[in-house]
Enzyme design. Sequence first.
Site, mmCIF file in Angstrom:
data_model
loop_
_atom_site.group_PDB
_atom_site.id
_atom_site.type_symbol
_atom_site.label_atom_id
_atom_site.label_comp_id
_atom_site.label_asym_id
_atom_site.label_seq_id
_atom_site.Cartn_x
_atom_site.Cartn_y
_atom_site.Cartn_z
ATOM 1 N N THR A 169 -65.023 42.312 -44.450
ATOM 2 C CA THR A 169 -65.727 42.702 -42.827
ATOM 3 C C THR A 169 -64.991 41.918 -42.097
ATOM 4 O O THR A 169 -64.317 41.573 -40.771
ATOM 5 C CB THR A 169 -67.133 42.630 -42.210
ATOM 6 O OG1 THR A 169 -67.979 43.196 -43.317
ATOM 7 C CG2 THR A 169 -67.065 42.883 -40.601
ATOM 8 N N PHE A 170 -65.294 40.482 -42.768
ATOM 9 C CA PHE A 170 -64.182 39.555 -41.342
ATOM 10 C C PHE A 170 -62.655 40.052 -41.803
ATOM 11 O O PHE A 170 -61.501 39.331 -40.681
ATOM 12 C CB PHE A 170 -64.151 37.935 -42.655
ATOM 13 C CG PHE A 170 -63.735 36.650 -41.630
ATOM 14 C CD1 PHE A 170 -63.962 36.159 -40.567
ATOM 15 C CD2 PHE A 170 -62.156 36.301 -42.222
ATOM 16 C CE1 PHE A 170 -63.851 34.924 -40.308
ATOM 17 C CE2 PHE A 170 -61.792 35.402 -41.469
ATOM 18 C CZ PHE A 170 -62.400 34.627 -40.236
ATOM 19 N N VAL B 121 -69.531 45.844 -43.152
ATOM 20 C CA VAL B 121 -70.786 46.263 -43.036
ATOM 21 C C VAL B 121 -71.794 44.481 -43.383
ATOM 22 O O VAL B 121 -71.436 44.186 -44.277
ATOM 23 C CB VAL B 121 -72.238 46.586 -44.273
ATOM 24 C CG1 VAL B 121 -71.826 46.382 -45.552
ATOM 25 C CG2 VAL B 121 -73.486 46.057 -44.050
ATOM 26 N N GLY C 129 -79.437 33.720 -47.071
ATOM 27 C CA GLY C 129 -79.658 32.760 -46.195
ATOM 28 C C GLY C 129 -79.270 31.687 -45.928
ATOM 29 O O GLY C 129 -79.749 30.389 -45.594
ATOM 30 N N THR C 130 -77.582 31.936 -45.495
ATOM 31 C CA THR C 130 -77.169 30.932 -45.098
ATOM 32 C C THR C 130 -76.318 31.408 -43.502
ATOM 33 O O THR C 130 -76.550 32.542 -43.032
ATOM 34 C CB THR C 130 -75.710 30.514 -45.696
ATOM 35 O OG1 THR C 130 -74.632 32.003 -46.053
ATOM 36 C CG2 THR C 130 -76.267 29.793 -47.440
ATOM 37 N N HIS D 268 -73.518 32.168 -42.538
ATOM 38 C CA HIS D 268 -72.230 33.687 -42.587
ATOM 39 C C HIS D 268 -72.417 34.861 -41.913
ATOM 40 O O HIS D 268 -72.234 34.852 -41.202
ATOM 41 C CB HIS D 268 -72.263 33.770 -44.192
ATOM 42 C CG HIS D 268 -72.582 35.513 -44.767
ATOM 43 N ND1 HIS D 268 -73.952 34.557 -44.621
ATOM 44 C CD2 HIS D 268 -72.037 35.726 -45.034
ATOM 45 C CE1 HIS D 268 -74.431 36.339 -44.932
ATOM 46 N NE2 HIS D 268 -73.004 36.783 -45.408
#
Length: 161
Positions: free
Chosen positions: A58-59, A80, A85-86, A88
């Site tokens: 996606t980036f 998507v 847990g980060t 990002h």
Amino acid sequence: MAGHGAPDIAPVDCHDLRVAVVAASWHTQVMDGLIAGAQRAFADHQVEAPVVVRVPGTFELPVTAAALAPSYDAVIALGVVIRGGTPHFEYVCNAATDGLTRVSLDHHVPIGFGVLTCDDEQQALDRAGLEGSREDKGYEAASAALQTAATLKRIKRGYTA
């Protein structure tokens, strides 16, 4: 409930529009559903030969959309991002949203925003337009971009209705 209040807009004839899709590659099942939804919208709007370009994630959607925008009447961006847990998730979602908005405004080309931003994979599957999905965001993003491209074409010709 997601989708509540969505407009019921009939497809318009877009056979004369040049259309491209830029689609991320992560989460294959979800992405296949989004692309299939966009293809259904193209059929309903009579788009004849859409181009589909795949990118890693996606980036990478904004820079590729920017490369496509000068040659197309509409670009549909599909991707998507699933929360982990980060941080990002926030970085990628913000970069994609801001980048695609900039492409649209800089090039005066509608960008169909089909980027799912979900807390978990089940939310993405529910929006991917797959059998059993509650929503079809690939179709919605493509239809919105096509409707907007058709409107912009009428405005350029001097008509606003």
